[in-house]
Design an enzyme around this catalytic site. Structure first.
Site, PDB file in Angstrom:
ATOM      1  CG  ASP A  32      15.354  -5.688  -4.222  1.00 30.84           C
ATOM      2  OD1 ASP A  32      16.217  -5.956  -3.353  1.00 30.84           O
ATOM      3  OD2 ASP A  32      14.214  -5.294  -3.934  1.00 30.84           O
ATOM      4  CG  ASN A  51       5.310  -5.586   0.222  1.00 31.90           C
ATOM      5  OD1 ASN A  51       4.543  -6.506  -0.005  1.00 31.90           O
ATOM      6  ND2 ASN A  51       6.615  -5.711   0.162  1.00 31.90           N
ATOM      7  N   GLY A  68       5.024  -5.365   5.156  1.00 31.93           N
ATOM      8  CA  GLY A  68       6.416  -5.551   4.752  1.00 31.93           C
ATOM      9  C   GLY A  68       7.033  -4.382   4.005  1.00 31.93           C
ATOM     10  CD  GLN A  69       5.262   1.083   1.619  1.00 30.10           C
ATOM     11  OE1 GLN A  69       4.123   0.985   2.046  1.00 30.10           O
ATOM     12  NE2 GLN A  69       5.643   2.041   0.815  1.00 30.10           N
ATOM     13  CG  HIS A 114       8.700  -0.054  -3.834  1.00 25.84           C
ATOM     14  ND1 HIS A 114       8.389   0.644  -2.687  1.00 25.84           N
ATOM     15  CD2 HIS A 114       9.101  -1.294  -3.425  1.00 25.84           C
ATOM     16  CE1 HIS A 114       8.596  -0.123  -1.627  1.00 25.84           C
ATOM     17  NE2 HIS A 114       9.008  -1.308  -2.055  1.00 25.84           N
ATOM     18  CG  LEU A 115       4.484  -1.975  -9.097  1.00 20.88           C
ATOM     19  CD1 LEU A 115       4.066  -2.203 -10.542  1.00 20.88           C
ATOM     20  CD2 LEU A 115       3.412  -2.452  -8.137  1.00 20.88           C
ATOM     21  CG  HIS A 116       9.029  -5.867  -4.500  1.00 21.36           C
ATOM     22  ND1 HIS A 116      10.318  -5.901  -4.035  1.00 21.36           N
ATOM     23  CD2 HIS A 116       8.319  -5.104  -3.631  1.00 21.36           C
ATOM     24  CE1 HIS A 116      10.392  -5.196  -2.917  1.00 21.36           C
ATOM     25  NE2 HIS A 116       9.186  -4.701  -2.646  1.00 21.36           N
TER      26      HIS A 116
END
Length: 117
Positions: free
Chosen positions: A34, A89, A95-96, A102-104
Site C-alpha cells: 500500500d 471496505n 471508507g472504500q 481489495h483486501l487490506h
C-alpha cells in the site's frame, strides 16, 4: 461487471501499466504494498478481474474471495507476519476509495488489539 475497467487504478496495476511493489501473484490475484500504509505491514490483495467490491466479487464467483484470502495468507507469512488483520471496505461510507475489490492485509504491530465485537 467487466473483466477490467479502463479508469481503475487497480486494473492498471494488474495490467502492468502502473508500477507497484508486488509481493505476490497467482492465477487469480495480485498483492502489492500500500502506498499509504496504516501499519508496519500493509499490503493490498486485489483480484485480477474487476468487480466493484467484495460483495460483487462474491456474487460473481464466491471462489474469488477464497483466492484473495489464500494469497493474503501466503504474503503475510512470507513477510514474517503469522498474525494479521484482513479488512475489506465495501462502499464509500465504509471508507472504500478505490472501487475494485481489495483486501487490506495489516500486520507487524502489537498494538492491533482492538476488538470489534
Amino acid at each position: 461487471m467487466s473483466a477490467t475497467s479502463h479508469d481503475c487504478v487497480f486494473c492498471k496495476i494488474v495490467a502492468g501499466e502502473i508500477p507497484a511493489d508486488v509481493l505476490g501473484r497467482n492465477d487469480h490475484a495480485i498483492a502489492f504494498a500500500d502506498l499509504a500504509p496504516q501499519a508496519p505491514f500493509h499490503v493490498l490483495v486485489v483480484p485480477l478481474e474487476h468487480h466493484e467490491d467484495a460483495a460483487a466479487s462474491a456474487a460473481a464467483d464466491p471462489a474469488i474471495i477464497g483466492h484473495l484470502v489464500t494469497l493474503a495468507d501466503e504474503v503475510a507469512k512470507a513477510s514474517g507476519n503469522e498474525d494479521y488483520r484482513l479488512v475489506a471496505n465495501t462502499g464509500a461510507g465504509a471508507g472504500q476509495t478505490v472501487f475494485h475489490t481489495h483486501l487490506h492485509v495489516l500486520g507487524g504491530s502489537s498494538s492491533m488489539t482492538e476488538t470489534l465485537v
